[in-house]
Design a protein around this motif. Structure first.
Motif, PDB file in Angstrom:
ATOM      1  N   VAL A  36       0.869  -1.174   0.000  1.00  0.00           N
ATOM      2  CA  VAL A  36       0.000   0.000   0.000  1.00  0.00           C
ATOM      3  C   VAL A  36       0.907   1.226   0.000  1.00  0.00           C
ATOM      4  CG1 VAL A  36      -1.751   1.315   1.252  1.00  0.00           C
ATOM      5  CG2 VAL A  36      -1.848  -1.198   1.226  1.00  0.00           C
ATOM      6  N   MET A  46      -6.459   1.966   2.764  1.00  0.00           N
ATOM      7  CA  MET A  46      -6.999   1.630   1.455  1.00  0.00           C
ATOM      8  C   MET A  46      -7.952   0.462   1.649  1.00  0.00           C
ATOM      9  SD  MET A  46      -5.233   0.480  -2.110  1.00  0.00           S
ATOM     10  CE  MET A  46      -4.744   2.150  -2.501  1.00  0.00           C
ATOM     11  N   ILE A  48     -10.048  -2.463  -0.250  1.00  0.00           N
ATOM     12  CA  ILE A  48     -10.078  -3.215  -1.502  1.00  0.00           C
ATOM     13  C   ILE A  48     -11.277  -4.151  -1.465  1.00  0.00           C
ATOM     14  CG2 ILE A  48      -8.839  -4.833  -2.982  1.00  0.00           C
ATOM     15  CD1 ILE A  48      -6.243  -3.749  -1.719  1.00  0.00           C
ATOM     16  N   HIS A  81      -7.801  -8.383   0.315  1.00  0.00           N
ATOM     17  CA  HIS A  81      -8.925  -7.456   0.227  1.00  0.00           C
ATOM     18  C   HIS A  81      -9.233  -6.987   1.635  1.00  0.00           C
ATOM     19  CE1 HIS A  81     -11.916 -10.370   1.785  1.00  0.00           C
ATOM     20  NE2 HIS A  81     -11.118 -11.260   1.205  1.00  0.00           N
ATOM     21  N   ILE A  90      -0.170  -5.831  -0.251  1.00  0.00           N
ATOM     22  CA  ILE A  90      -1.456  -6.024  -0.922  1.00  0.00           C
ATOM     23  C   ILE A  90      -1.462  -7.371  -1.646  1.00  0.00           C
ATOM     24  CG2 ILE A  90      -2.964  -5.246  -2.790  1.00  0.00           C
ATOM     25  CD1 ILE A  90      -2.011  -2.449  -2.335  1.00  0.00           C
ATOM     26  N   LYS A 122     -10.500  -0.378  -5.558  1.00  0.00           N
ATOM     27  CA  LYS A 122      -9.714   0.194  -4.471  1.00  0.00           C
ATOM     28  C   LYS A 122     -10.220   1.587  -4.134  1.00  0.00           C
ATOM     29  CE  LYS A 122      -5.708  -2.345  -6.083  1.00  0.00           C
ATOM     30  NZ  LYS A 122      -4.394  -2.272  -6.715  1.00  0.00           N
ATOM     31  N   GLU A 124      -9.240   4.835  -1.646  1.00  0.00           N
ATOM     32  CA  GLU A 124      -8.304   5.476  -0.727  1.00  0.00           C
ATOM     33  C   GLU A 124      -9.101   6.261   0.302  1.00  0.00           C
ATOM     34  OE1 GLU A 124      -5.577   7.795  -3.048  1.00  0.00           O
ATOM     35  OE2 GLU A 124      -4.369   6.031  -3.521  1.00  0.00           O
TER      36      GLU A 124
END
Length: 146
Positions: A36, A46, A48, A81, A90, A122, A124
């Motif tokens: 990340v 983040m 996912i 995730h 990630i 994704k 942020e």
């Protein structure tokens, strides 16, 4: 070939060592881990998302394509995730082949695919809100070489 889509963190060293031990006869093992990225220090996290089943089918198909295009003995893809913090892993790609050129090419192919085509979304998250990450032209351009 092994594909894992999971929420939990993984141990890069343990995964790389286990993978390498499972491919007798390999002359090369290539690994890559994506982290990340926090450009500017403002990222809180983040998030996912993915659709279980669809994600595994799509990535499995591209792994099979890599196997047929290069002389791969084995491949591993781990993709996370959920909510991840800056610097957390990630994803990981590992490839094994008799020779390094095939291992590197297949790993790059898989990484380019995961970055631009794998069905993950994704978001942020910053202190002042959140925004979905849009596709980048550079990621799309990377696919053109394959």
């Amino acid at each position: 070939m092994r594909l894992v889509v999971q929420q939990a963190a993984f141990d890069l060293g343990a995964e790389a060592n286990a993978f390498a031990q499972m491919v007798p006869g390999a002359g090369a093992v290539v690994t890559f881990t994506g982290l990340v990225r926090d450009n500017g220090g403002a990222l809180a996290a983040m998030e996912i998302e993915h659709y279980p089943g669809m994600t595994e089918r799509a990535i499995g198909a591209i792994m099979e394509e890599a196997r047929t295009r290069w002389s791969l003995l084995d491949a591993l893809v781990i993709h996370r995730h959920g909510v991840l913090r800056a610097s957390e892993p990630i994803m990981m790609v590992a490839t094994a082949a008799p020779h390094r050129a095939d291992a590197f090419a297949a790993a790059e192919f898989l990484m380019d695919y995961l970055k631009s085509r794998a069905p993950f979304w994704k978001k942020e998250i910053h202190a002042d809100g959140a925004e979905w990450v849009a596709a980048k032209d550079a990621d799309e351009d990377a696919l053109k070489r394959w």
